[in-house]
Design a protein around this motif. Structure first.
Motif, PDB file in Angstrom:
ATOM      1  N   UNK A 190       0.924  -1.511   0.141  1.00 39.13           N
ATOM      2  CA  UNK A 190       0.238  -0.366  -0.204  1.00 39.13           C
ATOM      3  C   UNK A 190       0.592   1.091   0.148  1.00 39.13           C
ATOM      4  N   UNK A 191       1.946   1.098   0.403  1.00 35.26           N
ATOM      5  CA  UNK A 191       2.872   2.264   0.468  1.00 35.26           C
ATOM      6  C   UNK A 191       3.642   2.573  -0.798  1.00 35.26           C
ATOM      7  N   UNK A 192       4.116   1.603  -1.294  1.00 36.37           N
ATOM      8  CA  UNK A 192       4.358   2.162  -2.623  1.00 36.37           C
ATOM      9  C   UNK A 192       3.658   2.497  -3.737  1.00 36.37           C
ATOM     10  N   UNK A 193       2.076   2.178  -3.254  1.00 33.01           N
ATOM     11  CA  UNK A 193       0.747   2.439  -4.120  1.00 33.01           C
ATOM     12  C   UNK A 193       0.260   3.268  -3.858  1.00 33.01           C
ATOM     13  N   UNK A 194       1.071   4.271  -2.719  1.00 32.72           N
ATOM     14  CA  UNK A 194       0.752   5.234  -1.898  1.00 32.72           C
ATOM     15  C   UNK A 194       1.593   6.904  -2.286  1.00 32.72           C
ATOM     16  N   UNK A 195       2.617   6.623  -2.928  1.00 32.49           N
ATOM     17  CA  UNK A 195       3.712   7.146  -3.328  1.00 32.49           C
ATOM     18  C   UNK A 195       3.337   7.420  -4.896  1.00 32.49           C
ATOM     19  N   UNK A 196       2.731   6.484  -5.470  1.00 35.17           N
ATOM     20  CA  UNK A 196       2.462   6.326  -6.568  1.00 35.17           C
ATOM     21  C   UNK A 196       0.765   7.717  -7.855  1.00 35.17           C
ATOM     22  N   UNK A 197       0.926   7.898  -6.145  1.00 31.67           N
ATOM     23  CA  UNK A 197      -0.236   8.610  -7.122  1.00 31.67           C
ATOM     24  C   UNK A 197       0.285  10.046  -6.707  1.00 31.67           C
ATOM     25  N   UNK A 198      -0.796  10.266  -8.505  1.00 34.92           N
ATOM     26  CA  UNK A 198       0.040  11.565  -8.632  1.00 34.92           C
ATOM     27  C   UNK A 198       0.303  12.813  -8.026  1.00 34.92           C
ATOM     28  N   UNK A 199       0.607  14.046  -7.252  1.00 36.73           N
ATOM     29  CA  UNK A 199       0.750  14.815  -6.668  1.00 36.73           C
ATOM     30  C   UNK A 199       0.278  16.291  -7.220  1.00 36.73           C
ATOM     31  N   UNK A 200       0.033  16.121  -8.327  1.00 36.29           N
ATOM     32  CA  UNK A 200      -0.422  16.926  -8.795  1.00 36.29           C
ATOM     33  C   UNK A 200      -2.979  17.157  -9.049  1.00 36.29           C
TER      34      UNK A 200
END
Length: 306
Positions: A190-200
């Motif tokens: 889940x942490x890897x997926x959260x870090x892949x969420x687009x910041x924009x």
């Protein structure tokens, strides 16, 4: 006209030779893997299905064909209902607990905290440790006489539960340890997926005045659906096949006899009923196959990949 007629045939010959060469290369690389899969996966599976039609005592040189009698006995035996019930409770509790707590832990570790890297490694460490070793350590913790948990409860003047004697407590004990062991796996994924969420997208939601809860439910959670689907499949299959912790912490299966452990007990736990054990294993295989098909056909439709 003769020259023009020969040109397509030469091109066709070159294409055929290239296709044949590609197929030969594919077979060269794939054949060893296919042979290993057939030899060590499908052949034992078919052999186990054949054994399930036998009345065979483990170690005996002879076996009697009984057809579907082992399956009939399983589905008509009153104890089998308890095995299915235990399997369902263990699976739902461990899968749901691991995913929900893993998601919550991933949300915490995704923030900028002091010692975040050390915390991530610590959380993931139990997943890579041996299930036998973890079971032995937690046996000491839950020991009602000399265990650490018992000492804490006594210091608080609270009663010490008999974890190993009461079936419900034994099942709860194994569930807690299993969730603790696999929590880091779900958290890291889940942490890897959260870090892949687009910041924009997160910045746009913040500009629109959306709070953390609103941002999570409308943006982050839909983007995590492929990860949730992956974790649901892997943890479900893993929970249904769990063996090491149950074997170490409750050798007699007092309230913790799942389908996987029942197959072991029937063959090696004193009953020596290899044929009946093979039938239980086949039922578990069919259950795993059915759940996998249902997830791929139904649940995956709710997954958003873009």
């Amino acid at each position: 006209m003769t020259t023009q007629a020969r040109i397509p045939s030469r091109k066709g010959a070159r294409v055929t030779q290239r296709t044949l060469r590609e197929w030969l290369i594919f077979v060269l690389f794939a054949a060893p893997n296919v042979a290993l899969i057939v030899a060590f996966t499908y052949r034992p599976l078919l052999t186990n299905m054949y054994y399930s039609t036998l009345d065979w005592t483990l170690g005996s040189a002879t076996a009697t064909p009984v057809g579907l009698a082992n399956y009939v006995e399983f589905f008509t035996n009153a104890e089998s209902l308890g095995v299915l019930r235990t399997t369902a409770i263990f699976t739902v509790a461990t899968v749901g607990g691991s995913i929900l707590l893993g998601l919550g832990l991933a949300l915490v570790l995704n923030r900028r905290l002091v010692g975040r890297g050390f915390a991530r490694a610590t959380v993931f460490a139990p997943y890579v440790l041996s299930g036998v070793g973890i079971g032995l350590v937690w046996l000491f913790i839950f020991d009602p006489t000399t265990g650490v948990l018992s000492a804490i409860l006594r210091s608080l003047h609270l009663p010490v539960p008999e974890w190993f004697l009461q079936p419900n407590l034994s099942l709860a004990m194994v569930i807690l340890v299993y969730i603790w062991k696999n929590l880091g796996y779900c958290a890291v994924i889940y942490l890897a997926a959260l870090q892949a969420v687009p910041r924009d997208l997160l910045e746009a939601a913040a500009l629109d005045g959306a709070g953390r809860a609103k941002t999570f439910t409308t943006i982050v959670w839909p983007l995590l659906s492929p990860t949730s689907f992956f974790l649901l499949m892997t943890t479900l299959l893993s929970s249904l096949q769990s063996f090491d912790l149950i074997r170490i912490m409750t050798p007699l299966g007092n309230g913790t006899t799942t389908l996987m452990y029942d197959a072991y007990l029937q063959a090696f736990g004193g009953y020596n009923r290899a044929g009946y054990s093979a039938a239980v294993s086949t039922i578990l295989f069919v259950l795993l196959l059915a759940l996998t098909v249902v997830q791929l056909r139904l649940i995956e439709r709710k997954v958003h990949y873009a």
